[in-house]
Design an enzyme around this catalytic site. Structure first.
Site, mmCIF file in Angstrom:
data_model
loop_
_atom_site.group_PDB
_atom_site.id
_atom_site.type_symbol
_atom_site.label_atom_id
_atom_site.label_comp_id
_atom_site.label_asym_id
_atom_site.label_seq_id
_atom_site.Cartn_x
_atom_site.Cartn_y
_atom_site.Cartn_z
ATOM 1 N N TYR A 198 -6.844 2.326 5.852
ATOM 2 C CA TYR A 198 -7.087 1.886 7.241
ATOM 3 C C TYR A 198 -8.000 0.646 7.299
ATOM 4 C CZ TYR A 198 -5.504 6.661 7.395
ATOM 5 O OH TYR A 198 -4.814 7.812 7.140
ATOM 6 N N ASP A 245 0.828 -1.208 0.000
ATOM 7 C CA ASP A 245 0.000 0.000 0.000
ATOM 8 C C ASP A 245 0.860 1.254 0.000
ATOM 9 O OD1 ASP A 245 -2.086 -1.745 0.345
ATOM 10 O OD2 ASP A 245 -2.843 -0.821 2.187
ATOM 11 N N ASP A 246 0.221 2.335 -0.398
ATOM 12 C CA ASP A 246 0.710 3.721 -0.209
ATOM 13 C C ASP A 246 1.755 4.178 -1.228
ATOM 14 O OD1 ASP A 246 -0.971 3.502 1.922
ATOM 15 O OD2 ASP A 246 0.477 4.072 3.459
ATOM 16 N N HIS A 287 3.967 -1.909 3.217
ATOM 17 C CA HIS A 287 3.933 -0.583 2.589
ATOM 18 C C HIS A 287 5.249 -0.371 1.837
ATOM 19 C CE1 HIS A 287 0.969 -0.466 5.817
ATOM 20 N NE2 HIS A 287 0.333 0.431 5.089
ATOM 21 N N HIS A 341 -5.979 2.800 -3.893
ATOM 22 C CA HIS A 341 -5.967 3.045 -2.437
ATOM 23 C C HIS A 341 -6.505 4.471 -2.187
ATOM 24 C CE1 HIS A 341 -4.779 1.838 1.533
ATOM 25 N NE2 HIS A 341 -3.739 2.631 1.653
ATOM 26 N N HIS A 346 -5.590 9.042 -0.041
ATOM 27 C CA HIS A 346 -5.453 8.211 1.162
ATOM 28 C C HIS A 346 -6.376 8.695 2.284
ATOM 29 C CE1 HIS A 346 -3.703 5.794 4.385
ATOM 30 N NE2 HIS A 346 -3.234 5.035 3.411
#
Ligand code: NI
Length: 197
Positions: A98, A6-7, A148, A57, A61
């Site tokens: 989250y 992610d991210d 991540h 995502h 965010h």
């Protein structure tokens, strides 16, 4: 088992991760922050070319449960559009930031949503050995690992995890492949946490 990131994309860390996954012949799943795609288009194209699954995502965010319907739609659609422009028209699955969604969100989302079942909290410890140990201890067939790809420690951990689990006989599949081999037909608006049937 599936390993997910992610991210990103984040050039300094995503690029060496892609190199490491390629060397190991491993397919992963990347849930991208939409606003980070610009300037990293080559990395996103590389993900697809090298067999990884690319997902969304959200654009900024954001926690979906805090948003108006319009903002939620924009967060999701803007990211989908950026991916469609770059990679062509496909279905880009969503990882809610989250891992939080509520029933109202679920009705608005027209793709499957993916959570995780193994979370070593890599963003918190930023400690490669701790991340590796936590994942290896929890690893079981059909699970979805969350990492991540914006931290060097997580990239290093990911490659060590791959090496250990491959040695144990695990195969790494994209999330889409993991659901498919388990006979799960992914439905829009449903949140999947693992490949367990
Ligand atoms: Ni995130």
């Amino acid at each position: 088992i599936a390993i997910t990131f992610d991210d990103g994309p984040h050039r300094e860390t995503t690029e060496p991760l892609l190199d490491g996954l390629l060397e190991r012949d491993v397919r992963a799943t990347f849930f991208l922050i939409g606003r980070q795609i610009a300037g990293n288009e080559d990395l996103v194209e590389r993900m697809e070319e090298e067999g990884h699954q690319v997902g969304s995502h959200t654009w900024n965010h954001v926690r979906l449960t805090d948003l108006s319907q319009d903002t939620l739609r924009r967060e999701v659609e803007q990211t989908e559009e950026a991916l469609e422009t770059l990679l062509g028209g496909e279905s880009y699955w969503l990882r809610p930031p989250y891992g939080t969604v509520d029933d109202a969100d679920q009705e608005l989302i027209d793709v499957p949503m993916i959570k995780w079942s193994i979370d070593p909290r890599d963003w918190e410890s930023r400690n490669t050995a701790q991340i590796v140990a936590a994942v290896l201890e929890a690893a079981k067939p059909n699970q979805i690992i969350l990492l991540h790809d914006i931290y060097e420690t997580s990239v290093q951990a990911a490659l060590e995890i791959v090496d250990s689990l491959q040695e144990e006989g695990y195969r790494f599949l994209t999330v889409e492949e993991l659901l498919e081999v388990n006979g799960i037909e992914p439905e829009a608006g449903i949140l999947y946490c693992s490949g367990d049937p």
